[in-house]
Design an enzyme around this catalytic site. Sequence first.
Site, PDB file in Angstrom:
ATOM      1  CD  GLU A  97      -2.561  -1.213   2.612  1.00  0.00           C
ATOM      2  OE1 GLU A  97      -3.669  -1.741   2.631  1.00  0.00           O
ATOM      3  OE2 GLU A  97      -2.000  -0.773   3.628  1.00  0.00           O
ATOM      4  CB  CYS A 110       2.316   7.381   3.655  1.00  0.00           C
ATOM      5  SG  CYS A 110       2.723   6.161   4.889  1.00  0.00           S
ATOM      6  CB  CYS A 117       6.214  -5.213   9.759  1.00  0.00           C
ATOM      7  SG  CYS A 117       7.445  -4.493  10.873  1.00  0.00           S
ATOM      8  CB  CYS A 121       3.986  -2.623  17.070  1.00  0.00           C
ATOM      9  SG  CYS A 121       5.727  -2.250  16.761  1.00  0.00           S
ATOM     10  CB  CYS A 124       1.197  -2.177  13.948  1.00  0.00           C
ATOM     11  SG  CYS A 124       1.645  -2.052  12.218  1.00  0.00           S
ATOM     12  CB  CYS A 339      -6.405   0.674   4.687  1.00  0.00           C
ATOM     13  SG  CYS A 339      -4.869   1.527   4.962  1.00  0.00           S
TER      14      CYS A 339
HETATM   15  N1  SAH Z   1       7.815   0.613  11.155  1.00  0.00           N
HETATM   16  C1  SAH Z   1       7.943   2.008  11.316  1.00  0.00           C
HETATM   17  C2  SAH Z   1       7.178   2.817  10.307  1.00  0.00           C
HETATM   18  C3  SAH Z   1       5.764   2.402   9.963  1.00  0.00           C
HETATM   19  S1  SAH Z   1       4.542   2.555  11.183  1.00  0.00           S
HETATM   20  C4  SAH Z   1       7.550   2.429  12.729  1.00  0.00           C
HETATM   21  O1  SAH Z   1       6.997   1.612  13.439  1.00  0.00           O
HETATM   22  O2  SAH Z   1       7.843   3.561  13.099  1.00  0.00           O
HETATM   23  C5  SAH Z   1       4.190   4.294  11.298  1.00  0.00           C
HETATM   24  C6  SAH Z   1       3.568   4.703  12.602  1.00  0.00           C
HETATM   25  O3  SAH Z   1       2.186   4.287  12.714  1.00  0.00           O
HETATM   26  C7  SAH Z   1       4.269   4.107  13.809  1.00  0.00           C
HETATM   27  O4  SAH Z   1       4.490   5.107  14.779  1.00  0.00           O
HETATM   28  C8  SAH Z   1       3.264   3.093  14.284  1.00  0.00           C
HETATM   29  O5  SAH Z   1       3.465   2.728  15.614  1.00  0.00           O
HETATM   30  C9  SAH Z   1       1.961   3.800  14.033  1.00  0.00           C
HETATM   31  N2  SAH Z   1       0.798   2.924  14.108  1.00  0.00           N
HETATM   32  C10 SAH Z   1       0.709   1.642  13.742  1.00  0.00           C
HETATM   33  N3  SAH Z   1      -0.536   1.162  13.974  1.00  0.00           N
HETATM   34  C11 SAH Z   1      -1.253   2.175  14.505  1.00  0.00           C
HETATM   35  C12 SAH Z   1      -2.603   2.303  14.980  1.00  0.00           C
HETATM   36  N4  SAH Z   1      -3.447   1.293  14.920  1.00  0.00           N
HETATM   37  N5  SAH Z   1      -3.013   3.498  15.462  1.00  0.00           N
HETATM   38  C13 SAH Z   1      -2.152   4.542  15.487  1.00  0.00           C
HETATM   39  N6  SAH Z   1      -0.866   4.477  15.083  1.00  0.00           N
HETATM   40  C14 SAH Z   1      -0.398   3.299  14.590  1.00  0.00           C
HETATM   41 FE1  SF4 Z   2       6.285  -2.912  12.008  1.00  0.00          FE
HETATM   42 FE2  SF4 Z   2       5.680  -1.993  14.444  1.00  0.00          FE
HETATM   43 FE3  SF4 Z   2       6.084  -0.262  12.429  1.00  0.00          FE
HETATM   44 FE4  SF4 Z   2       3.925  -1.857  12.467  1.00  0.00          FE
HETATM   45  S1  SF4 Z   2       4.402  -0.244  13.901  1.00  0.00           S
HETATM   46  S2  SF4 Z   2       5.218  -1.429  10.711  1.00  0.00           S
HETATM   47  S3  SF4 Z   2       4.755  -3.747  13.402  1.00  0.00           S
HETATM   48  S4  SF4 Z   2       7.569  -1.711  13.321  1.00  0.00           S
END
Ligand code: SAH
Ligand code: SF4
Length: 351
Positions: A97, A110, A117, A121, A124, A339
């Site tokens: 995406e 973006c 990944c 987390c 996520c 998404c």
């Molecule tokens: N892997 C990298 C970049 C992609 S995620 C990282 O983790 O920083 C980009 C941002 O979106 C990160 O801060 C992540 O924690 C946040 N994010 C992921 N899922 C989310 C959610 N459900 N609600 C709000 N922020 C979220």
């Molecule tokens: Fe990967 Fe965590 Fe970033 Fe999601 S928020 S893309 S799981 S590193």
Amino acid sequence: MNSEPATPRLAWSLLQPDWLEVCKAARQPAFRARQIWKWLYQERVDNWESMTNLPAAWRKELAVSHPLTPWAAEERQVADDGVTKLLLTCRDGQAIETVLIPADERLTLCVSTQAGCAFGCAFCATGRGGYVRDLDAGEIVGQYMAASRAAAPRRITNLVVMGMGEPFANYDATLRAVRIFNDYDGIGIGARRITLSTCGVVPGIRRLAGENLQVELSVSLHAPTDELRSRIMPVNRKWPLAELLEACAEYTERTGRIITFEYTLVDGLNDSPEHADALLARIRPVRGRVNLIPLSPVEGYEGRTPTRATCEAYARRLSQGGLNVTLRQSRGGGIDAACGQLRLRRSAART
Ligand code: SAH
Ligand code: SF4
């Protein structure tokens, strides 16, 4: 001199000096490298046949050795607020995406760096789906090419590497793509308009500090204590807060660039005044700023979005403590269903 036929390499993954090497290997004059670069990034053609000032026979060879578009399919979804999501299918069937977010005169793209990944987390959607593979630099640049076509006549002004995947777990391809985005003769996005976001991969932060690039760096923090952070971000067990923040402080020391800490607010989990105070104490010495993001609900994760009042109170407490804070708003509603995570990009609303 006979050489082995090289594995095809996406045209969009090569930097200008790489094209010089390609010319040399094909016994073509060096000026051809500039011609190719112009076709790719100024004319933005998506096939070799159109590059009419290159020798026809060589074009045929290049089409095999350096294929152009990496996409087998492109699908577009537009939300009511103008956020556009592109679902791109790679040649091997992987779907990735990329999202366009308009905000006033800015148009931010973006991009994703991995299919899936591995960092898992808790909240996520991408992490929940697990890791599939790294994207090639050409697949990262290709997201921009597809998105800029979708955006026309508007131009993309900013780029955030906050899509699917962890950029520092695919460091080389990500940095190569950043250099292609940044190349003044090509796409030409200024380094300060490019933001990389990491979940806290310390060696990546250290490496970036030595790249001599003026890009912005975001670090996803989400919790002010190791106990809580390890619970929602397994990466914290490998690089706990003290080590992470030390690398961040060094980064700022060495580059003079302030880091933005991303903090997703989850109801009852990390949104209390005590959490704000603990966060203040952590961030102040690092001289960072904070981006607060109210949780975007994700299937399979039980956490909830705090009320607007809670988010605002949290932001106020941080800014009263002297931090530079931004509270973001949800964007892209209505295209959420398919998404994983990219719907989470938001427009900034300063508190
Ligand atoms: N892997 C990298 C970049 C992609 S995620 C990282 O983790 O920083 C980009 C941002 O979106 C990160 O801060 C992540 O924690 C946040 N994010 C992921 N899922 C989310 C959610 N459900 N609600 C709000 N922020 C979220
Ligand atoms: Fe990967 Fe965590 Fe970033 Fe999601 S928020 S893309 S799981 S590193």
